[in-house]
Design an enzyme around this catalytic site. Structure first.
Site, PDB file in Angstrom:
ATOM      1  N   ASP A 127       0.728  -1.056  -0.024  1.00  0.00           N
ATOM      2  CA  ASP A 127       0.032   0.009   0.102  1.00  0.00           C
ATOM      3  C   ASP A 127       0.889   1.186   0.085  1.00  0.00           C
ATOM      4  O   ASP A 127       0.332   2.266  -0.462  1.00  0.00           O
ATOM      5  CB  ASP A 127      -1.223   0.126   1.121  1.00  0.00           C
ATOM      6  CG  ASP A 127      -0.305  -0.016   2.441  1.00  0.00           C
ATOM      7  OD1 ASP A 127       0.671  -0.530   2.752  1.00  0.00           O
ATOM      8  OD2 ASP A 127      -1.098   0.303   3.626  1.00  0.00           O
ATOM      9  N   ASP A 180      -6.728   0.052   6.124  1.00  0.00           N
ATOM     10  CA  ASP A 180      -7.835  -0.530   6.931  1.00  0.00           C
ATOM     11  C   ASP A 180      -8.900   0.244   6.804  1.00  0.00           C
ATOM     12  O   ASP A 180     -10.143  -0.142   6.844  1.00  0.00           O
ATOM     13  CB  ASP A 180      -7.018  -0.398   8.394  1.00  0.00           C
ATOM     14  CG  ASP A 180      -5.647  -1.348   8.564  1.00  0.00           C
ATOM     15  OD1 ASP A 180      -5.474  -1.983   7.334  1.00  0.00           O
ATOM     16  OD2 ASP A 180      -5.264  -1.050   9.764  1.00  0.00           O
TER      17      ASP A 180
HETATM   18 MG    MG Z   1      -5.273  -0.333  14.108  1.00  0.00          MG
END
Ligand code: MG
Ligand code: ADP
Length: 385
Positions: free
Chosen positions: A36, A174
C-alpha cells in the site's frame, strides 16, 4: 452482535435514546501485503465483527464518550479542546475524538455529541479495531450534523484521525476496507489510483472457510522494521528513477533487479513487484469463479514476505506450515508482520482439524495458545438505525 447493545448502554448512561446507530467492521487482508505504501494493490475484506456506535446530539456543551470495553469511564471534552496533542487525545478516546476532529477539519461546524461505542472487533488482533472505531465515528459525527460522505471520504477522514490525531502512521488500507467493502466481497483497492472495486468472494459457496489465526505475539521490532522497509522501497524507487515501486511492472522486474546493486534491496523490490502480480492473479481467479486456486497465491505471498521481505517470525511460519500440513489450501501472514495473524483458506469441513493442529503445534513449542476465528466477508460502514 447483540443489535441494540450500544443503544442500550447509551440509554443507561445518558438517560435518553440515541439519535442514530452506526457501525463499521474490522478487516483482514486476503493478499497484497506491504504494497500500500508503494502505490500498489491490496485486497482486503470487511469481516463480520463490527464496532457499533450509538450517537446523540449533545444535551451538554461537551463531547462525551463511553466504550462498553472501557467500563466506568465517561470521557468529557469541550469541543475546543479536541485538538491533536491535547490531553484528551491520549489513549483510546483519541480514536473517537480524532474522528470528530477530522470531520471538523473539513470546515464543517460540529455540535457537541454523546457517543457510546460497543465493539466486537478484538483490539490488537490484526483485525483493525481502530479503523472500525474511526469509520463508525466519522459516519456518526457527519450524519448527525447532516452531512453525508461517500465511503472513500469516510475512509480518508478516518485515516487522518489515526495519522494526525492519534499519531499512528498507517496507510490507507484499513479504513478503506472498513468504509467501502461490500458484503460477500473482497475490495480491490488500487492505492495509486485511489480507486476501489468490490469483487464477489463467497468462500462458503465453494465449501471453503477463512480461518484467522492470531498468534498472540507482537515482536517489538515491528515499528522500526516497518519504517526501514518503507525507506528501502523509497531508496529503490530513487535508484530506479521512478516515483514508487508500483511503476515496476511484473514484466519489468528482471531489468529492475539488474539495476539494483544491493542484494537486500533486490529482495525487497522482488517482494513488492511479485506481490502486486499475485493480487492481480487472485482477482482474475476470483472473477473466473476459481476460488480454490487462490490458495497457492496466498502461500506464495507468505514465502515472499518471509524470504524476500523478512517480516515474518517463527510463530507466523509455524502457523502457516501447520495449517497447510493439516489441509489448508493456502495460508499467509496478514498485516505488517513480526507477529499478528495468519489467514488460511480451509475446506469448511477441516476448520476444526486445522485449528487443532495449529494449537497443538504452538503447545509443543511452549508458546501461548493462538486465538482462532472463522471470518466471513461482510458489509462496510453503515447506518444501522
Ligand atoms: Mg489499527
Ligand atoms: P488494531 O490492530 O486492533 O487496529 P490498534 O493498536 O491499531 O490495533 O488499535 C487498537 C486501539 O483502538 C486500542 O488500544 C484502543 O485504544 C482503540 N480501541 C479499539 N476498540 C476499542 C473499543 N471497543 N473501546 C475503546 N477503544 C478501542
Amino acid at each position: 452482535m447483540s443489535a441494540g447493545s450500544a443503544a442500550e448502554l447509551f440509554r443507561r448512561t445518558f438517560g435518553r435514546d440515541p439519535d442514530g446507530i452506526f457501525s463499521a467492521p474490522g478487516r483482514v487482508n486476503l493478499i497484497g501485503e506491504h504494497t500500500d505504501y508503494n502505490g500498489g494493490l491490496v485486497l482486503p475484506f470487511a469481516i463480520d465483527a463490527r464496532a457499533q456506535l450509538a450517537a446523540g446530539r449533545g444535551d451538554s456543551s461537551k463531547v462525551r464518550i463511553v466504550s462498553a470495553q472501557k467500563p466506568g469511564e465517561v470521557v468529557t471534552v469541550a469541543p475546543a479542546d479536541i485538538e491533536p496533542g491535547a490531553p484528551a487525545a491520549a489513549g483510546w478516546p483519541g480514536y473517537l475524538l480524532g474522528s470528530f476532529w477530522a470531520v471538523r477539519q473539513t470546515g464543517r461546524p460540529l455540535e457537541p455529541l454523546d457517543l457510546v461505542l460497543d465493539s466486537q472487533v478484538p483490539s490488537g488482533a490484526g483485525l483493525s479495531s481502530s479503523a472500525a472505531v474511526e469509520c463508525a465515528t466519522v459516519l456518526a459525527v457527519s450524519a448527525l450534523a447532516g452531512y453525508r460522505f461517500d465511503p472513500l471520504t469516510v475512509a480518508r477522514l478516518a485515516q487522518r484521525a489515526e495519522n494526525d490525531f492519534v499519531g499512528v502512521p498507517c496507510g490507507p488500507m484499513d479504513q478503506t476496507a472498513s468504509a467501502a467493502a461490500a458484503d460477500g466481497a473482497v475490495l480491490l483497492f488500487d492505492t495509486r489510483a485511489g480507486t476501489v472495486e468490490n469483487i464477489p468472494f463467497d468462500p462458503a459457496a465453494h465449501g471453503l472457510a477463512i480461518l484467522v489465526i492470531d498468534t498472540r505475539v507482537a515482536h517489538s521490532l515491528a515499528d522500526g522494521e516497518y519504517g526501514r522497509r518503507r525507506a528501502s522501497c523509497e531508496r529503490a524507487a530513487d535508484v530506479l528513477g521512478i516515483r514508487q515501486l508500483r511503476d515496476v511492472p511484473f514484466s519489468g522486474l528482471p531489468a529492475a533487479l539488474d539495476r539494483l546493486p544491493d542484494p537486500e534491496l533486490r529482495r525487497r523490490v522482488r517482494h513488492v513487484v511479485t506481490e502486486n502480480e499475485r493480487v492481480a492473479r487472485t482477482v482474475a481467479l476470483l472473477r473466473a469463479g476459481r476460488i480454490v486456486e487462490i490458495g497457492d497465491l496466498l502461500t506464495a505471498s507468505h514465502a515472499s514476505l518471509r524470504d524476500d521481505y523478512d517480516v515474518s517470525c517463527p510463530e507466523l511460519d509455524l502457523a502457516v506450515d501447520t495449517a497447510l500440513a493439516a489441509g489448508a489450501l493456502g495460508a499467509r501472514m496478514t498485516g505488517g508482520g513480526f507477529g499478528g495473524s495468519v489467514i488460511a483458506l480451509v475446506p469448511a469441513g477441516r476448520i476444526d482439524t486445522v485449528g487443532a493442529a495449529v494449537t497443538a503445534a504452538f503447545a509443543d513449542h511452549g508458546w501461548t495458545a493462538p486465538v482462532l476465528r472463522s471470518v466471513t466477508p461482510a458489509q462496510g460502514a453503515r447506518r444501522d438505525a
